[in-house]
Design a protein around this motif. Structure first.
Motif, mmCIF file in Angstrom:
data_model
loop_
_atom_site.group_PDB
_atom_site.id
_atom_site.type_symbol
_atom_site.label_atom_id
_atom_site.label_comp_id
_atom_site.label_asym_id
_atom_site.label_seq_id
_atom_site.Cartn_x
_atom_site.Cartn_y
_atom_site.Cartn_z
ATOM 1 N N ALA A 618 56.196 -39.306 52.863
ATOM 2 C CA ALA A 618 57.191 -40.249 53.396
ATOM 3 C C ALA A 618 56.957 -41.644 52.852
ATOM 4 O O ALA A 618 57.905 -42.365 52.499
ATOM 5 N N GLN A 619 55.697 -42.045 52.756
ATOM 6 C CA GLN A 619 55.369 -43.364 52.246
ATOM 7 C C GLN A 619 55.829 -43.522 50.801
ATOM 8 O O GLN A 619 56.436 -44.523 50.428
ATOM 9 N N SER A 620 55.523 -42.532 49.970
ATOM 10 C CA SER A 620 55.870 -42.634 48.551
ATOM 11 C C SER A 620 57.376 -42.649 48.351
ATOM 12 O O SER A 620 57.901 -43.391 47.514
ATOM 13 N N HIS A 621 58.111 -41.813 49.134
ATOM 14 C CA HIS A 621 59.566 -41.821 49.022
ATOM 15 C C HIS A 621 60.147 -43.188 49.387
ATOM 16 O O HIS A 621 61.051 -43.684 48.714
ATOM 17 N N PHE A 622 59.628 -43.783 50.439
ATOM 18 C CA PHE A 622 60.191 -45.068 50.878
ATOM 19 C C PHE A 622 59.862 -46.178 49.884
ATOM 20 O O PHE A 622 60.688 -47.047 49.622
ATOM 21 N N GLU A 623 58.651 -46.153 49.305
ATOM 22 C CA GLU A 623 58.301 -47.176 48.314
ATOM 23 C C GLU A 623 59.223 -47.102 47.114
ATOM 24 O O GLU A 623 59.665 -48.127 46.581
ATOM 25 N N ALA A 624 59.523 -45.864 46.703
ATOM 26 C CA ALA A 624 60.448 -45.700 45.578
ATOM 27 C C ALA A 624 61.830 -46.219 45.944
ATOM 28 O O ALA A 624 62.495 -46.918 45.152
ATOM 29 N N PHE A 625 62.281 -45.895 47.130
ATOM 30 C CA PHE A 625 63.588 -46.370 47.601
ATOM 31 C C PHE A 625 63.616 -47.903 47.665
ATOM 32 O O PHE A 625 64.587 -48.535 47.225
ATOM 33 N N TYR A 626 62.560 -48.494 48.148
ATOM 34 C CA TYR A 626 62.542 -49.954 48.340
ATOM 35 C C TYR A 626 62.525 -50.676 47.001
ATOM 36 O O TYR A 626 63.178 -51.705 46.816
ATOM 37 N N GLN A 627 61.764 -50.136 46.055
ATOM 38 C CA GLN A 627 61.724 -50.752 44.726
ATOM 39 C C GLN A 627 63.094 -50.686 44.053
ATOM 40 O O GLN A 627 63.525 -51.623 43.373
ATOM 41 N N GLU A 628 63.783 -49.557 44.275
ATOM 42 C CA GLU A 628 65.109 -49.407 43.695
ATOM 43 C C GLU A 628 66.097 -50.379 44.327
ATOM 44 O O GLU A 628 66.946 -50.951 43.641
ATOM 45 N N GLN A 629 65.954 -50.589 45.630
ATOM 46 C CA GLN A 629 66.860 -51.494 46.339
ATOM 47 C C GLN A 629 66.698 -52.941 45.877
ATOM 48 O O GLN A 629 67.677 -53.677 45.780
ATOM 49 N N HIS A 630 65.477 -53.368 45.620
ATOM 50 C CA HIS A 630 65.210 -54.776 45.328
ATOM 51 C C HIS A 630 64.761 -55.016 43.894
ATOM 52 O O HIS A 630 64.237 -56.093 43.585
ATOM 53 N N ARG A 878 56.592 -61.657 50.748
ATOM 54 C CA ARG A 878 56.256 -60.249 50.900
ATOM 55 C C ARG A 878 56.887 -59.719 52.163
ATOM 56 O O ARG A 878 57.116 -60.444 53.121
ATOM 57 N N ASP A 879 57.164 -58.449 52.225
ATOM 58 C CA ASP A 879 57.632 -57.791 53.428
ATOM 59 C C ASP A 879 56.539 -56.861 53.917
ATOM 60 O O ASP A 879 55.713 -56.388 53.145
ATOM 61 N N ALA A 880 56.541 -56.596 55.200
ATOM 62 C CA ALA A 880 55.575 -55.662 55.775
ATOM 63 C C ALA A 880 56.341 -54.450 56.268
ATOM 64 O O ALA A 880 57.286 -54.591 57.031
ATOM 65 N N ALA A 881 55.958 -53.281 55.840
ATOM 66 C CA ALA A 881 56.625 -52.058 56.282
ATOM 67 C C ALA A 881 55.787 -51.413 57.357
ATOM 68 O O ALA A 881 54.615 -51.126 57.167
ATOM 69 N N MET A 882 56.385 -51.264 58.538
ATOM 70 C CA MET A 882 55.676 -50.634 59.643
ATOM 71 C C MET A 882 56.106 -49.173 59.674
ATOM 72 O O MET A 882 57.272 -48.875 59.941
ATOM 73 N N GLY A 883 55.195 -48.251 59.424
ATOM 74 C CA GLY A 883 55.520 -46.838 59.379
ATOM 75 C C GLY A 883 55.934 -46.322 60.738
ATOM 76 O O GLY A 883 55.172 -46.386 61.655
ATOM 77 N N ARG A 884 57.178 -45.836 60.843
ATOM 78 C CA ARG A 884 57.659 -45.360 62.139
ATOM 79 C C ARG A 884 57.736 -43.872 62.042
ATOM 80 O O ARG A 884 58.601 -43.276 61.688
ATOM 81 N N SER A 885 57.084 -43.059 62.159
ATOM 82 C CA SER A 885 56.654 -41.708 62.061
ATOM 83 C C SER A 885 57.665 -40.676 61.579
ATOM 84 O O SER A 885 58.793 -40.650 61.936
ATOM 85 N N CYS A 886 57.150 -39.813 60.871
ATOM 86 C CA CYS A 886 57.801 -38.517 60.774
ATOM 87 C C CYS A 886 57.031 -37.572 61.694
ATOM 88 O O CYS A 886 56.003 -37.948 62.230
ATOM 89 N N LEU A 887 57.540 -36.378 61.895
ATOM 90 C CA LEU A 887 56.867 -35.449 62.803
ATOM 91 C C LEU A 887 55.642 -34.859 62.135
ATOM 92 O O LEU A 887 55.668 -34.471 60.985
ATOM 93 N N VAL A 888 54.554 -34.796 62.890
ATOM 94 C CA VAL A 888 53.333 -34.154 62.412
ATOM 95 C C VAL A 888 53.099 -32.952 63.309
ATOM 96 O O VAL A 888 52.954 -33.095 64.516
ATOM 97 N N ARG A 889 53.116 -31.810 62.758
ATOM 98 C CA ARG A 889 52.956 -30.606 63.580
ATOM 99 C C ARG A 889 51.504 -30.148 63.532
ATOM 100 O O ARG A 889 50.898 -30.071 62.483
ATOM 101 N N SER A 890 50.925 -29.842 64.727
ATOM 102 C CA SER A 890 49.543 -29.363 64.758
ATOM 103 C C SER A 890 49.534 -27.890 65.138
ATOM 104 O O SER A 890 50.473 -27.394 65.776
#
Length: 890
Positions: A618-630, A878-890
């Motif tokens: 999720a982190q890597s996908h969002f970083e790619a999305f954010y770089q593309e946006q800006h 700089r912006d700060a990205a606060m990770g708001r969860s994906c589901l983690v299944r145990s």
């Protein structure tokens, strides 16, 4: 003969006198017939009326008849003349003065009329009053009657001889008959009886004050004499037209003021000095003030009954000075019934009466003593709230419990106290400015005095946080109740000295509400911000407004991110980032990421974490999305400590939905596939956090009394995490709740960090104020500079010691210099260096000062404002990205 003869059935020709409204009809028909026959015969025979003959008729048939009538005790229905008798007498006098071919006897007649009035005064007015034993009420009764009779006599004289006023008096510029009559009374009767009349009048007034009934008409007649005598001495005394017109003239009060009013006011002061002392001795303060109020009302009516209106203000002032001003300190400070006791007992009516009375002209100190007692009362009530919290803290300490910052009891007490005292100021004290000031000083006194570990500003912020979360203590609040509570909080906010501290604490609490979705109403959040902005100005809320704007943009960012994921999935590139740690991992849920502007939100220490594959993806996908946006112009910094996740826990005894922080989710992911227990060091390495942070994470999961999803094994204290403890998933976990949250302690000492930041920001604000002031003034004394800077700083209470230290720092940095005299002694003045250098013509010093001024404009990271005094913006930063969860299944 030039005059008409008034006979029955005939009308008067020229110069016919008007019939007076108060004309009285004679009971003696014979006298009237005799007068008519006399004047008719004279007119028919065209005979001249000689002076002696005519005067005898006028004396015996006119003046003596009026005199005789006035001397009768029962004359209610007595009328000295009929209409024809009066007309006959008038014609006799007129013909003696105004007929053609006859001598004008006006002067002789005028003199004889004056002599007749003088004889009447001497024989029938003055003589009865000369008895020295005639004093008091009896004297007043005689004098009142004498004055009344004299007015009637003067009135009839003027009516019978008004042709003299119209002719002789007007042509010879002498005094009118009414003026002569009034002046004769002044000279003959008033001078000898004035003192006894005044004494009788004052005695009668005091008898009425004591509750006895009096004849107010008699008293009014006597007081009227003093006013009329002033007219007799005035500039218009020669031309008094008639008694009725005289009484309606604007009075000249010299005689009234000197001979009656001043002694009357002295008598009033003496009377109420004695009465006031007796009332103070026997009555409580409310009873005394009630008596005073009644007495003032009676004195006001007394003016309307028989005194001149000009006496009103002087009389009221005399009474107020005697009854209120002289005893004000005792009335306000009396222990059992003074103002403090009335405030304590909430005696609104009595407090209102005291306020109204002390505002009257004549109370030397006005309401100032009341405001002092009011201020002390409010301060004492506030101190009582602080003492109650101290007692509660002491009780908790005895039970080995910690002070609770979220306990709203004291803040609720302060809000109730504000509402109570504010209503008093508005309803009882007419929103008087001095009472507002006293209330402000009192609230500032105890609002900025702390009762325990947590300052009042922290307690007020915590109370706001609870209200905006929708509850007050254990009570749930409606939207209207929340708005009402917040408005009340703003009333207390204005009394805080450390408003900058409130802003930082509020910003931190707002961040937690927004990130953890604890806010109840975004409209109320905006309303609160608008109120702060209204009270403190736009710069005060710039960062808070930026936080709200960031939060509102999160939904748009996440929607765009979801579209991005769909588009990349359609292109067959689920993990396109070149630095992805798990490019092959599928995203089972769309993660929610909150992008926050670094300058607006409270700063947090970044903590590295070893994310499980699903979160790393999720982190890597969002970083790619954010770089593309800006277009790569902005950089994001992840704050995993502020994120949260929802974990599905599948245990042998049930399946649960567990809300946890991102760090807790990582720890659960580590233990998810672990069949053997892991030690503390191993857990720390796998999670990627230091030992202290790992202890806090594991403590929340294994030592929670209700939800122990992790099993801790070890010989140490079961309530703490020890270095030799091991951890594994708790297979025996069970709970009645299928959905629950496991809280975790804060990783940072947020409160202390905020305080440190506020202290640092204050130093910049003080520096900015000093430099701005000195740049404008060039040279200032030490005391003037400190005072000016303290007045400019509105968001906190700048201590003199802090200002001095910042001045010393600016001197070291060559912004300022101490001014010295010829002997090298400091003159207690400072020079702004750029100005001093320019006067000396020193180029190097000027350059150095300019450079220093440039440094003053540079803003260190984290500062609240620049030295030049304006708010700095955050650029693209700089912006700060606060990770708001994906589901983690145990």
């Amino acid at each position: 003969l030039g005059a008409a003869v008034p006979t029955p059935g005939t009308t008067m020709a020229a110069e016919e006198p008007p019939t007076p409204a108060t004309l009285q009809r004679q009971s003696s028909h014979d006298r009237e017939q005799e007068l008519i026959k006399y004047i008719t015969d004279k007119c028919a025979a065209r005979e001249e009326i000689e002076l002696e003959e005519g005067w005898k008729i006028l004396q015996e048939k006119g003046i003596d008849v009026v005199t005789a009538t006035l001397q009768e005790t029962d004359r209610m229905d007595k009328k000295p003349f009929g209409n024809r008798g009066y007309s006959s007498l008038y014609t006799v006098g007129f013909n003696m003065c105004s007929c053609a071919n006859t001598p004008d006897r006006s002067e002789d007649l005028y003199q004889r009329v004056n002599d007749a009035m003088a004889r009447f005064l001497k024989e029938h007015v003055v003589e009865p009053l000369l008895d020295p034993s005639l004093v008091g009420v009896a004297m007043l009764e005689k004098f009142s009657k004498a004055w009344h009779n004299h007015k009637i006599m003067t009135k009839w004289i003027q009516q019978l001889f008004q042709h003299l006023d119209r002719g002789y008096v007007l042509n010879s510029a002498t005094e009118s008959l009414t003026s002569c009559g009034m002046k004769k009374f002044l000279n003959v009767a008033f001078g000898d009886t004035c003192e006894r009349v005044r004494a009788g009048a004052l005695d009668m007034i005091n008898r009425e004050r004591a509750g006895n009934e009096i004849d107010r008409n008699q008293l009014k007649n006597c007081v009227e004499v003093f006013i009329v005598m002033g007219l007799c001495r005035g500039s218009g005394s020669k031309d008094l037209k008639s008694v009725d017109k005289m009484l309606k003239m604007n009075p000249e009060l010299d005689v009234y003021t000197k001979d009656f009013e001043e002694p009357f006011l002295r008598s009033t002061r003496e009377y109420y000095t004695i009465e006031g002392a007796a009332w103070l001795e026997s009555d409580s303060v409310p009873e005394y003030l009630s008596r005073v109020e009644t007495a003032l009302g009676e004195e006001e009516m007394r003016v309307g009954w028989y005194l001149n209106s000009a006496t009103h203000d002087k009389l009221q002032r005399t009474c107020v000075e005697t009854l209120l001003s002289d005893h004000q300190k005792q009335l306000v400070e009396r222990p059992n019934s003074g103002m403090y006791a009335l405030l304590k007992l909430e005696k609104g009516e009595d407090l209102r009466r005291m306020f109204v009375l002390f505002q009257l002209d004549g109370v030397e100190k006005g309401v100032a003593p009341m405001t002092q007692i009011f201020q002390k009362f409010v301060e004492d009530q506030g101190e009582a709230l602080l003492d109650a919290r101290r007692a509660e803290i002491k009780r908790l300490a005895s039970e080995k419990k910690k002070e609770n910052q979220s306990d709203p009891t004291m803040i609720m007490g302060m809000l109730a106290l504000y509402k109570k005292t504010n209503n008093m100021v508005k309803e009882l004290f007419d929103n008087h400015l001095e009472f507002q000031k006293s209330m402000k000083v009192a609230f500032q006194e105890f609002m900025n005095k702390d009762a325990g570990k947590f300052a009042n500003v922290e307690l007020l912020t915590a109370y706001c946080d609870g209200i905006l979360k929708g509850h007050e203590a254990s009570e749930k609040l409606s939207a209207a109740a929340m708005e009402d509570r917040l408005e009340s909080v703003m009333n207390l906010f204005v009394y805080l000295a450390d408003k900058d501290m409130f802003a930082e604490l509020y910003r931190d609490a707002l961040a937690k509400r927004l990130l953890n979705k604890k806010t109840t109403s975004m409209e109320l959040e905006k309303h609160m911000i608008s109120r702060l902005k209204q009270l403190q100005g736009p710069p005060f809320t710039t960062k808070i407004e930026g936080m709200i704007k960031d939060h509102q943009m999160c939904d748009d960012n996440n929607a765009k991110f979801e579209e991005y994921l769909k588009s990349t999935a359609a292109d067959g590139s689920a993990a396109s980032s070149s630095n992805s740690t798990s490019s092959s991992t599928e995203l089972s849920e769309t993660p929610k990421v909150q992008v926050l502007t670094l300058g607006f939100w409270p700063s947090q220490q970044p903590r590295p974490v070893n994310l499980p594959p699903v979160l790393a993806s999720a982190q890597s996908h969002f970083e790619a999305f954010y770089q593309e946006q800006h277009s790569g112009k902005k950089k994001i910094q992840w704050q995993f400590t502020l994120g949260d996740a929802e974990v599905q826990g599948i245990f042998p005894k049930g399946t649960y939905r567990i809300s946890v922080t991102t760090l807790q989710a990582v720890a659960l992911s580590v233990l998810n596939s672990q069949a053997t227990p892991l030690g503390l060091d191993e857990m720390s390495q796998r999670i990627g956090t230091d030992e202290e942070v790992t202890k806090l994470i594991l403590h929340s999961l294994s030592c929670n009394p209700k939800y122990r999803v992790v099993k801790k094994q070890g010989a140490g204290n079961p309530k703490t995490i020890n270095n030799d403890d091991t951890f594994i998933a708790n297979e025996k976990f069970t709970s009645k709740s299928k959905r629950f949250t496991i809280p975790m302690a804060s990783l940072d000492n947020v409160g202390q960090a905020i305080k440190n930041k506020v202290v640092e920001d204050r130093s910049y604000l003080i520096d900015a104020s000093v430099v701005r002031t000195m740049k404008a003034r060039k040279r200032m004394t030490h005391h003037a500079l400190v005072s000016e800077v303290a007045n400019q700083l509105q968001t906190f209470n700048a201590r003199v010691g802090d200002i001095k230290r910042r001045i010393e720092n600016l001197i070291e940095r060559e912004y300022l210099a101490r001014r010295e005299d010829g002997d090298g002694q400091w003159t207690k003045e400072y020079d702004y260096l750029a100005w001093a250098a320019s006067r000396q013509g020193c180029l190097s010093s000027t350059s150095r000062a300019t450079a220093a001024d440039g440094r003053a404009g540079a803003r260190p990271e984290g500062a609240a404002a620049a030295l030049v005094g304006r708010q700095w913006g955050v650029g693209c930063g700089r912006d700060a990205a606060m990770g708001r969860s994906c589901l983690v299944r145990s």
